[in-house]
Design an enzyme around this catalytic site. Structure first.
Site, PDB file in Angstrom:
ATOM      1  N   GLY A  24    -102.470  -1.507 -78.432  1.00 38.82           N
ATOM      2  CA  GLY A  24    -102.057  -2.839 -77.980  1.00 38.82           C
ATOM      3  C   GLY A  24    -101.230  -2.719 -76.712  1.00 38.82           C
ATOM      4  N   ASP A 116     -97.979   4.457 -82.140  1.00 36.73           N
ATOM      5  CA  ASP A 116     -98.093   5.671 -82.957  1.00 36.73           C
ATOM      6  C   ASP A 116     -99.528   6.174 -83.131  1.00 36.73           C
ATOM      7  OD1 ASP A 116     -98.605   3.514 -84.538  1.00 36.73           O
ATOM      8  OD2 ASP A 116     -97.180   4.014 -86.126  1.00 36.73           O
ATOM      9  N   THR A 139     -95.151   0.092 -76.968  1.00 37.28           N
ATOM     10  CA  THR A 139     -95.529  -0.898 -77.975  1.00 37.28           C
ATOM     11  C   THR A 139     -94.427  -1.936 -78.089  1.00 37.28           C
ATOM     12  OG1 THR A 139     -95.861  -1.321 -80.348  1.00 37.28           O
ATOM     13  CG2 THR A 139     -94.674   0.674 -79.801  1.00 37.28           C
ATOM     14  N   ASP A 141     -93.674  -3.297 -80.777  1.00 39.68           N
ATOM     15  CA  ASP A 141     -93.164  -3.273 -82.160  1.00 39.68           C
ATOM     16  C   ASP A 141     -91.860  -2.495 -82.342  1.00 39.68           C
ATOM     17  OD1 ASP A 141     -95.484  -4.623 -82.669  1.00 39.68           O
ATOM     18  OD2 ASP A 141     -96.524  -2.950 -83.619  1.00 39.68           O
ATOM     19  N   ARG A 168     -87.069 -25.080 -81.672  1.00 43.48           N
ATOM     20  CA  ARG A 168     -85.796 -25.568 -82.240  1.00 43.48           C
ATOM     21  C   ARG A 168     -85.539 -27.018 -81.817  1.00 43.48           C
ATOM     22  NH1 ARG A 168     -82.289 -23.785 -86.167  1.00 43.48           N
ATOM     23  NH2 ARG A 168     -81.848 -21.738 -85.302  1.00 43.48           N
ATOM     24  N   ARG A 185     -96.464  -5.941 -86.878  1.00 44.79           N
ATOM     25  CA  ARG A 185     -97.275  -5.309 -87.918  1.00 44.79           C
ATOM     26  C   ARG A 185     -96.446  -5.103 -89.175  1.00 44.79           C
ATOM     27  NH1 ARG A 185    -102.191  -2.669 -86.406  1.00 44.79           N
ATOM     28  NH2 ARG A 185    -101.358  -2.308 -84.342  1.00 44.79           N
TER      29      ARG A 185
HETATM   30  O1  F6P Z   1     -98.879  -2.950 -82.153  1.00 46.38           O
HETATM   31  C1  F6P Z   1     -98.744  -4.044 -81.349  1.00 46.38           C
HETATM   32  C2  F6P Z   1     -99.314  -5.284 -82.003  1.00 46.38           C
HETATM   33  O2  F6P Z   1     -99.145  -6.376 -81.130  1.00 46.38           O
HETATM   34  C3  F6P Z   1     -98.751  -5.606 -83.380  1.00 46.38           C
HETATM   35  O3  F6P Z   1     -97.510  -6.250 -83.344  1.00 46.38           O
HETATM   36  C4  F6P Z   1     -99.849  -6.464 -83.957  1.00 46.38           C
HETATM   37  O4  F6P Z   1     -99.852  -6.411 -85.356  1.00 46.38           O
HETATM   38  C5  F6P Z   1    -101.089  -5.814 -83.406  1.00 46.38           C
HETATM   39  O5  F6P Z   1    -100.701  -5.132 -82.226  1.00 46.38           O
HETATM   40  C6  F6P Z   1    -102.197  -6.783 -83.087  1.00 46.38           C
HETATM   41  O6  F6P Z   1    -103.259  -6.033 -82.599  1.00 46.38           O
HETATM   42  P1  F6P Z   1    -104.622  -6.662 -82.052  1.00 46.38           P
HETATM   43  O7  F6P Z   1    -104.339  -7.248 -80.719  1.00 46.38           O
HETATM   44  O8  F6P Z   1    -105.528  -5.489 -81.973  1.00 46.38           O
HETATM   45  O9  F6P Z   1    -105.028  -7.711 -83.026  1.00 46.38           O
END
Ligand code: F6P
Length: 335
Positions: A24, A116, A139, A141, A168, A185
């Site tokens: 991502g 990761d 990332t 995350d 809000r 995630r």
């Molecule tokens: O790992 C980054 C992330 O944006 C996560 O927060 C999310 O769960 C995932 O990638 C979404 O991935 P994709 O764009 O492949 O649906």
């Protein structure tokens, strides 16, 4: 300001390196690419930019980069090199093929910017084939062991905050309750930071169980304290899609009506924050110093404001845990 290690340049300095972004995308990947390219050129090292992550590597889709290739990208979201989740790279024969592509071009080392999964691919590539790798944590995350911060996390938190501040306003006008789903995630780093910073009435993360009754009690108590009936509950998306809608249904059974707002991929885009630009630039350029000092199979991250390395093996085997005290603080501030 980060403390940057001063590393020696050993005799086996690479002649040519390649760089890719994988998984991502995250805001700050561009300044990281720029950091790698400019630092490498400064040391007389050739740099190849690989398109579309490991998918591009396998087919040799790469171009040599010069200083102008990375001009005017420091402020841009996304990744100049494009990205991909390459499932084929889980196959050792595919990784072998990738190593052959690099060797054919006399590329001694690969810099991988990603999460990761992408760093696991880099670790396996170097273990099985004689190619040096250095990883950078890219990332939103912030769930990577060995680093306090990841490239893109700060921007994603601020993007979510910008949206929630707007939600809000309407929540207050209509005295309504919103469940705002943020990414992350199976980790609650984004949700907890966003929850603290937006003054959420509750934060729900995969790491801790929060009963619907607790949410109902908290909101009823808010009314008693004269805080009104509106509210924002920040919910981490979790591993399975649909969890926030499910929570809304459960709350409805407890006679608590909530609107669901899923922020989604907006959190991955946008211009990187100043914080992410500095972090990415430091990590990118320092990664080149690590390669020149002979390091391999490590990720360059930041701990206690110092740029430092962690073996990729540890990153794969260990989990970064959301700090209990930090999460408890998020809960305490809602009361
Ligand atoms: O790992 C980054 C992330 O944006 C996560 O927060 C999310 O769960 C995932 O990638 C979404 O991935 P994709 O764009 O492949 O649906």
């Amino acid at each position: 300001m980060y403390k940057i290690p001063s590393l020696p340049t050993n005799k086996t300095k690479p002649q040519a390196i390649a760089i890719l972004t994988s998984g991502g995308d995250s805001p700050g990947m561009n300044p990281a690419i720029r950091g790698v390219v400019r630092a490498a050129l400064h040391k007389g090292i050739k740099v190849y930019g690989i398109n579309k992550g490991y998918s591009g590597l396998i087919i040799g889709d790469m171009v040599e980069m010069d200083s102008a290739s990375v001009t005017n990208i420091v402020q841009r979201g996304g990744t100049l090199l494009k990205s991909d989740r390459c499932l084929a790279f889980k196959d050792p024969t595919v990784r072998h093929q990738a190593a052959l592509v690099l060797k054919e071009k006399n590329i001694d080392a690969l810099v991988v910017i990603g999460g990761d999964g992408s760093l696991t691919g880099a670790h396996l590539l170097t273990q099985e084939n004689n190619i040096k790798v250095i990883g950078l944590p890219g990332t939103i995350d912030n769930d990577i062991y060995g680093t306090d911060d990841t490239i893109g996390f700060d921007t994603a938190v601020n993007t979510a905050l910008d949206a929630i501040d707007k939600i809000r306003d309407t929540a207050l006008s209509h005295e309504s309750l919103f469940l705002v789903e943020v990414m992350g995630r199976n980790s609650g780093f984004i949700a907890t930071h966003v929850g603290i910073a937006c003054g959420a009435e509750m934060v729900v993360v995969p790491e801790y169980e929060i009963k619907p009754e607790t949410i109902c009690f908290q909101l009823a108590n808010n009314r008693l304290l004269g805080k009104g009936a509106s509210g924002i509950i920040v919910v981490a998306e979790g591993q399975t899609p649909g969890l926030t809608t499910h929570l809304a249904n459960v709350l409805a059974q407890h006679k608590l009506e909530a609107k669901v707002c899923i922020l989604g991929h907006i959190q991955r885009g946008g211009s990187p924050s100043g914080h992410d630009r500095v972090l990415a630039s430091c990590l990118g350029s320092t990664a080149v110093n690590y390669l020149c000092a002979g390091y391999n199979d490590v990720m360059i991250g930041v701990r206690d404001n110092a740029i430092t390395e962690t073996p990729l093996k540890d990153i794969i085997e260990k989990n970064k845990k959301l700090d209990d005290t930090f999460f408890e603080l998020a809960l305490l501030l809602h009361k």
